[in-house]
Design an enzyme around this catalytic site. Structure first.
Site, PDB file in Angstrom:
ATOM      1  N   ASP A  37       0.848  -1.195   0.000  1.00 47.51           N
ATOM      2  CA  ASP A  37       0.000   0.000   0.000  1.00 47.51           C
ATOM      3  C   ASP A  37       0.882   1.243   0.000  1.00 47.51           C
ATOM      4  O   ASP A  37       1.986   1.224   0.544  1.00 47.51           O
ATOM      5  CB  ASP A  37      -0.903   0.005   1.251  1.00 47.51           C
ATOM      6  CG  ASP A  37      -2.125   0.889   1.078  1.00 47.51           C
ATOM      7  OD1 ASP A  37      -3.230   0.347   0.921  1.00 47.51           O
ATOM      8  OD2 ASP A  37      -1.975   2.134   1.097  1.00 47.51           O
ATOM      9  N   ASP A  63       4.338   2.520  -3.905  1.00 44.76           N
ATOM     10  CA  ASP A  63       3.486   3.265  -4.838  1.00 44.76           C
ATOM     11  C   ASP A  63       3.303   2.391  -6.076  1.00 44.76           C
ATOM     12  O   ASP A  63       4.242   2.215  -6.869  1.00 44.76           O
ATOM     13  CB  ASP A  63       4.142   4.597  -5.206  1.00 44.76           C
ATOM     14  CG  ASP A  63       3.307   5.387  -6.209  1.00 44.76           C
ATOM     15  OD1 ASP A  63       2.275   4.854  -6.685  1.00 44.76           O
ATOM     16  OD2 ASP A  63       3.689   6.529  -6.520  1.00 44.76           O
ATOM     17  N   ASN A  90      -5.837  -4.615  -6.688  1.00 42.81           N
ATOM     18  CA  ASN A  90      -6.965  -3.893  -6.087  1.00 42.81           C
ATOM     19  C   ASN A  90      -6.790  -2.376  -6.113  1.00 42.81           C
ATOM     20  O   ASN A  90      -7.779  -1.643  -6.037  1.00 42.81           O
ATOM     21  CB  ASN A  90      -7.133  -4.393  -4.642  1.00 42.81           C
ATOM     22  CG  ASN A  90      -8.026  -3.495  -3.827  1.00 42.81           C
ATOM     23  OD1 ASN A  90      -9.246  -3.512  -3.985  1.00 42.81           O
ATOM     24  ND2 ASN A  90      -7.436  -2.678  -2.957  1.00 42.81           N
ATOM     25  N   TYR A 158     -12.532   7.323 -14.978  1.00 40.05           N
ATOM     26  CA  TYR A 158     -12.521   6.124 -14.123  1.00 40.05           C
ATOM     27  C   TYR A 158     -13.189   4.963 -14.868  1.00 40.05           C
ATOM     28  O   TYR A 158     -12.657   3.841 -14.890  1.00 40.05           O
ATOM     29  CB  TYR A 158     -13.260   6.452 -12.820  1.00 40.05           C
ATOM     30  CG  TYR A 158     -13.398   5.324 -11.822  1.00 40.05           C
ATOM     31  CD1 TYR A 158     -12.288   4.840 -11.132  1.00 40.05           C
ATOM     32  CD2 TYR A 158     -14.644   4.773 -11.530  1.00 40.05           C
ATOM     33  CE1 TYR A 158     -12.421   3.822 -10.186  1.00 40.05           C
ATOM     34  CE2 TYR A 158     -14.784   3.773 -10.585  1.00 40.05           C
ATOM     35  CZ  TYR A 158     -13.677   3.294  -9.916  1.00 40.05           C
ATOM     36  OH  TYR A 158     -13.811   2.291  -8.981  1.00 40.05           O
ATOM     37  N   LYS A 162     -11.285   1.565 -15.838  1.00 37.57           N
ATOM     38  CA  LYS A 162     -11.763   0.266 -15.340  1.00 37.57           C
ATOM     39  C   LYS A 162     -12.217  -0.635 -16.492  1.00 37.57           C
ATOM     40  O   LYS A 162     -12.114  -1.859 -16.404  1.00 37.57           O
ATOM     41  CB  LYS A 162     -12.888   0.476 -14.325  1.00 37.57           C
ATOM     42  CG  LYS A 162     -12.422   1.087 -12.993  1.00 37.57           C
ATOM     43  CD  LYS A 162     -11.414   0.213 -12.276  1.00 37.57           C
ATOM     44  CE  LYS A 162     -11.265   0.576 -10.795  1.00 37.57           C
ATOM     45  NZ  LYS A 162     -10.220  -0.223 -10.116  1.00 37.57           N
TER      46      LYS A 162
HETATM   47  N1  LIG Z   1     -15.671   1.253  -2.659  1.00 39.35           N
HETATM   48  C1  LIG Z   1     -16.406   1.219  -3.748  1.00 39.35           C
HETATM   49  O1  LIG Z   1     -17.585   1.588  -3.740  1.00 39.35           O
HETATM   50  C2  LIG Z   1     -15.832   0.682  -5.030  1.00 39.35           C
HETATM   51  C3  LIG Z   1     -16.714   0.467  -6.105  1.00 39.35           C
HETATM   52  C4  LIG Z   1     -16.211  -0.036  -7.293  1.00 39.35           C
HETATM   53  C5  LIG Z   1     -14.860  -0.323  -7.409  1.00 39.35           C
HETATM   54  N2  LIG Z   1     -14.041  -0.092  -6.366  1.00 39.35           N
HETATM   55  C6  LIG Z   1     -12.610  -0.399  -6.556  1.00 39.35           C
HETATM   56  O2  LIG Z   1     -12.176  -1.232  -5.499  1.00 39.35           O
HETATM   57  C7  LIG Z   1     -10.791  -0.978  -5.231  1.00 39.35           C
HETATM   58  C8  LIG Z   1     -10.603  -0.672  -3.766  1.00 39.35           C
HETATM   59  O3  LIG Z   1     -11.397   0.459  -3.436  1.00 39.35           O
HETATM   60  P1  LIG Z   1     -11.649   0.902  -1.919  1.00 39.35           P
HETATM   61  O4  LIG Z   1     -12.953   1.582  -1.912  1.00 39.35           O
HETATM   62  O5  LIG Z   1     -11.391  -0.227  -0.998  1.00 39.35           O
HETATM   63  O6  LIG Z   1     -10.505   2.015  -1.775  1.00 39.35           O
HETATM   64  P2  LIG Z   1      -9.839   2.656  -0.463  1.00 39.35           P
HETATM   65  O7  LIG Z   1      -9.492   4.054  -0.869  1.00 39.35           O
HETATM   66  O8  LIG Z   1     -10.655   2.442   0.745  1.00 39.35           O
HETATM   67  O9  LIG Z   1      -8.492   1.828  -0.327  1.00 39.35           O
HETATM   68  C9  LIG Z   1      -7.546   1.855  -1.371  1.00 39.35           C
HETATM   69  C10 LIG Z   1      -6.177   1.596  -0.808  1.00 39.35           C
HETATM   70  O10 LIG Z   1      -5.257   1.720  -1.907  1.00 39.35           O
HETATM   71  C11 LIG Z   1      -4.151   2.490  -1.472  1.00 39.35           C
HETATM   72  N3  LIG Z   1      -3.543   3.152  -2.614  1.00 39.35           N
HETATM   73  C12 LIG Z   1      -4.007   4.223  -3.298  1.00 39.35           C
HETATM   74  N4  LIG Z   1      -3.146   4.558  -4.277  1.00 39.35           N
HETATM   75  C13 LIG Z   1      -2.137   3.656  -4.208  1.00 39.35           C
HETATM   76  C14 LIG Z   1      -0.931   3.488  -4.944  1.00 39.35           C
HETATM   77  N5  LIG Z   1      -0.597   4.307  -5.950  1.00 39.35           N
HETATM   78  N6  LIG Z   1      -0.116   2.465  -4.610  1.00 39.35           N
HETATM   79  C15 LIG Z   1      -0.426   1.636  -3.586  1.00 39.35           C
HETATM   80  N7  LIG Z   1      -1.537   1.770  -2.837  1.00 39.35           N
HETATM   81  C16 LIG Z   1      -2.369   2.760  -3.159  1.00 39.35           C
HETATM   82  C17 LIG Z   1      -4.703   3.462  -0.463  1.00 39.35           C
HETATM   83  O11 LIG Z   1      -3.683   3.946   0.408  1.00 39.35           O
HETATM   84  C18 LIG Z   1      -5.749   2.602   0.258  1.00 39.35           C
HETATM   85  O12 LIG Z   1      -5.202   1.925   1.353  1.00 39.35           O
HETATM   86  C19 LIG Z   1     -10.388   0.159  -6.177  1.00 39.35           C
HETATM   87  O13 LIG Z   1      -9.812  -0.364  -7.343  1.00 39.35           O
HETATM   88  C20 LIG Z   1     -11.706   0.818  -6.498  1.00 39.35           C
HETATM   89  O14 LIG Z   1     -11.681   1.513  -7.722  1.00 39.35           O
HETATM   90  C21 LIG Z   1     -14.489   0.412  -5.174  1.00 39.35           C
END
Ligand SMILES: NC(=O)c1ccc[n+]([C@@H]2O[C@H](COP(=O)([O-])OP(=O)(O)OC[C@H]3O[C@@H](n4cnc5c(N)ncnc54)[C@H](O)[C@@H]3O)[C@@H](O)[C@H]2O)c1
Length: 251
Positions: A37, A63, A90, A158, A162
């Site tokens: 992360d 990163d 993810n 986005y 995706k």
């Molecule tokens: N939550 C939703 O409603 C939702 C819906 C559809 C898709 N998604 C997808 O699910 C995945 C997770 O989403 P989430 O809601 O759990 O996100 P979140 O923001 O809660 O967690 C994402 C994590 O990724 C880390 N991160 C961000 N940029 C990074 C980088 N460059 N390198 C390494 N780590 C990095 C952040 O520090 C965080 O810990 C994403 O791909 C998101 O697009 C989420």
């Protein structure tokens, strides 16, 4: 046996939210798990927590848009846990506070969104496929979004990124199937992670009422699908996209 016990898994962006839940699930199912992360503290804390059950874990600050950082991280993961069997891509997010209509778009946001959602997935996958091919085994699970197929408003970049993840998934699934490697995508609908939890309660309730299942997803709902694609129950399933969205949008 579930096909996960004893395997080595990497979950990107697993310091929070969906990734954290996926990492916890794979550890509970018996995999050694690397938690990577951008937030080093969060990665270490999650790794320590999910390792309490006895599996080996590693928490690294990485990163996932930086090729050098990714190369160094995977080198350390392989040296510490062994060759990677399961990769969950993810990392990703929408433009959040910088969302806009396409007509008013700031193209710097486009670069950021493509990097964090699509490039991260491609770069991390590149780190594991060579060894998976040699060992004739691998599971890659890419987190996409319902937005990739329903084209939600103000998230055009986005949705495009995706949708790119889905195209990438299908393309490498075809290439890697002869080597015993499956590549699938999971597309969450609105899921209760920190970005959603910041929305007004009334808005969360309104969105929930519009979902056939009557509620938003929970991170563990997504982790269930990821566990399916990470284990041996999905050995004959590749190149697929499974929406986990309470029936909100159907393929
Ligand atoms: N939550 C939703 O409603 C939702 C819906 C559809 C898709 N998604 C997808 O699910 C995945 C997770 O989403 P989430 O809601 O759990 O996100 P979140 O923001 O809660 O967690 C994402 C994590 O990724 C880390 N991160 C961000 N940029 C990074 C980088 N460059 N390198 C390494 N780590 C990095 C952040 O520090 C965080 O810990 C994403 O791909 C998101 O697009 C989420």
């Amino acid at each position: 046996m579930n096909g996960i016990t004893g395997r080595v898994a990497v979950v990107t962006g697993s310091g929070n939210g969906i990734g954290q839940s996926c990492a916890a699930r794979l550890a509970a199912d018996g995999a050694s798990v690397a938690v990577i992360d951008l937030d080093t503290e969060a990665a270490r804390a999650v790794a320590a927590d999910i390792g309490k059950g006895g599996v080996k874990t590693l928490g690294l600050g990485v990163d996932c848009t930086s090729r050098t950082a990714i190369e160094n991280a995977f080198e350390e993961i392989v040296a510490t846990l062994g060759p990677v069997d399961i990769l969950v891509n993810n990392v990703g997010q929408s433009a959040r506070g910088r969302m806009s209509d396409f007509a008013d778009a700031d193209m710097d946001v486009l670069d950021f969104i493509l990097d964090v959602n699509l490039k991260s997935c491609v770069l991390c996958s590149r780190q594991v496929v060579g060894s998976m091919k040699e060992r004739q085994y691998g599971k890659i699970v890419n987190i996409t979004s319902e937005s990739a197929v329903n084209g939600s408003l103000k998230t055009w970049e986005y949705s495009a990124a995706k949708a790119g993840v889905i195209g990438f998934t299908r393309s490498i699934a075809r290439e890697l199937a002869p080597f015993g490697i499956t590549v699938n995508a999971v597309g969450p609908g609105a899921t209760r992670t920190r970005a959603i939890d910041q929305l007004p309660v009334e808005l969360i309730e309104r969105i929930s009422k519009g979902i056939p299942a009557g509620r938003m997803g929970l991170p563990k709902d997504i982790a269930n699908a990821v566990a399916f694609f990470s284990g041996d129950q999905s050995d004959y399933v590749t190149g697929q996209t499974l929406l986990v969205n309470g029936g909100n949008w159907m393929l």
